[in-house]
Design an enzyme around this catalytic site. Structure first.
Site, PDB file in Angstrom:
ATOM      1  N   THR A 169      34.566  39.121  41.052  1.00  0.00           N
ATOM      2  CA  THR A 169      35.783  39.647  41.675  1.00  0.00           C
ATOM      3  C   THR A 169      36.197  38.736  42.823  1.00  0.00           C
ATOM      4  O   THR A 169      35.341  38.091  43.427  1.00  0.00           O
ATOM      5  CB  THR A 169      35.465  41.058  42.205  1.00  0.00           C
ATOM      6  OG1 THR A 169      35.256  41.895  41.085  1.00  0.00           O
ATOM      7  CG2 THR A 169      36.564  41.630  43.072  1.00  0.00           C
ATOM      8  N   VAL A 198      37.885  52.415  36.558  1.00  0.00           N
ATOM      9  CA  VAL A 198      38.412  51.687  37.711  1.00  0.00           C
ATOM     10  C   VAL A 198      37.327  51.663  38.774  1.00  0.00           C
ATOM     11  O   VAL A 198      36.700  52.692  39.043  1.00  0.00           O
ATOM     12  CB  VAL A 198      39.692  52.366  38.268  1.00  0.00           C
ATOM     13  CG1 VAL A 198      40.202  51.627  39.488  1.00  0.00           C
ATOM     14  CG2 VAL A 198      40.775  52.427  37.192  1.00  0.00           C
ATOM     15  N   THR A 220      33.001  43.481  47.547  1.00  0.00           N
ATOM     16  CA  THR A 220      32.736  43.114  46.161  1.00  0.00           C
ATOM     17  C   THR A 220      31.340  43.605  45.808  1.00  0.00           C
ATOM     18  O   THR A 220      30.494  43.754  46.682  1.00  0.00           O
ATOM     19  CB  THR A 220      32.866  41.598  45.949  1.00  0.00           C
ATOM     20  OG1 THR A 220      32.545  41.279  44.595  1.00  0.00           O
ATOM     21  CG2 THR A 220      31.959  40.800  46.871  1.00  0.00           C
TER      22      THR A 220
END
Ligand code: ASP
Length: 319
Positions: A169, A198, A220
């Protein structure tokens, strides 16, 4: 007045063979953001530009190159937040968008809503002039092979997040010359996630948070854990209490690890432009530049494994 930028390219057990590409990608992203900031550009423009660079770089799990879900599809999430107004925009589970960070920015600018998902977000993209792409464009051969080889194993219920199977990410925190903070991030989520899943990335307070009065942070790592500990806002709260962003990042990560065995990382900036970072994973790729530096510094943060086999949370140290 000063400017600053810090970006990350994921926190996990990044294979050694990919370290150089991660560092180069973080450097390019931080340079793109710095370039705008140094010309008087806004923190929002800088984080969008930095995140776009990493979305376009297939080494990262964002935009093209993202991990595939259990159906073998890319589903993307992104968020952006303005520390001056607390205005925010996010999208999740989009499949046809090359640069979800720019769609999130469009949601922020539009102002009617804060968070759009799935086909509704894609229809909003079309309506506001962001072209849809063929979902196949986002899939790279590396990820297709990983999905073919490991797909069946991940169908074991409760397989969960492993640092080896985690993501890259991307995220950015910037301070502009007008003393405004902004944050932005983007992800393909975790490898072999359930369709519709999600993570923390686009969720305000969890994956990102910015407030000019307190500071700004982007996270992250294992999204399910980050959401449960509201890690970005937890870090920003620490920034407000503590004078040192390195200590704030470390305190937040120690809480994250001790409370929930958290695996992840955080980057942050104080309203005065000092930056901090910490992670509880073996590695975290990041790059930054502050007013006292002549160039972007990009590096791979490394942690030691403790006797109890958790990774020690280490205070970020300037190399
Ligand atoms: N936090 C992201 C997610 O759970 C993954 C990552 O940061 O690597 O979707």
């Amino acid at each position: 007045m000063t400017i600053a930028i810090i970006v990350h390219g994921g926190a996990w057990d990044i294979p050694l063979a990919l370290h150089a590409q991660h560092i180069a990608g973080c450097r390019a992203a931080a340079e793109a953001g710095w370039d705008l900031l140094s010309k008087g550009g806004s923190a929002l423009d800088a984080v969008e530009a930095a995140v776009r660079v990493m979305e376009d770089d297939p080494v990262f799990d964002a935009g093209r190159g993202s991990h595939l879900n259990q159906d073998g599809e890319v589903e993307l999430d992104a968020g952006i937040m303005d520390g001056r107004t607390l205005d925010a925009g996010a999208v999740a589970a989009v499949k046809c968008i090359r640069n979800p960070i720019s769609l999130a920015r469009r949601v922020l600018t539009d102002g009617q809503h804060v968070f759009l998902v799935g086909t509704g977000a894609e229809r909003f993209a079309q309506r506001t002039g962001i072209p849809l792409c063929d979902p196949a464009e986002l899939v790279v051969e590396r990820e297709r092979q990983a999905w073919l080889q490991q797909g069946s194993k991940a169908l074991v219920p409760g397989a969960g997040f492993r640092p080896q199977a985690a993501a890259d990410t991307v995220g950015a925190v910037a301070l502009d010359i007008k003393a405004n903070l902004a944050v932005g991030n983007s992800t393909g989520g975790t490898f072999l996630k359930l369709p519709g899943r999600v993570g923390d990335t686009p969720i305000f307070g969890c994956g990102l948070y910015a407030d000019n009065h307190m500071g700004a942070a982007v996270c992250t790592g294992w999204g399910e854990q980050i959401m449960k500990t509201v890690l970005a806002k937890t870090t920003v709260d620490q920034l407000a209490w503590l004078s040192d962003p390195m200590t704030a990042a470390q305190v937040a990560l120690v809480y994250f690890q001790e409370r929930i065995g958290g695996l992840g990382g955080v980057i942050c900036a104080a309203p005065d432009g000092r930056v901090g970072w910490a992670h509880s994973t073996p590695y975290m790729a990041f790059g930054y530049r502050t007013a006292d530096m002549q160039a972007v510094r990009a590096q791979m943060g490394r942690q030691k494994r403790q006797a109890n086999s958790a990774y020690q949370v280490e205070r970020g140290e300037e190399e």
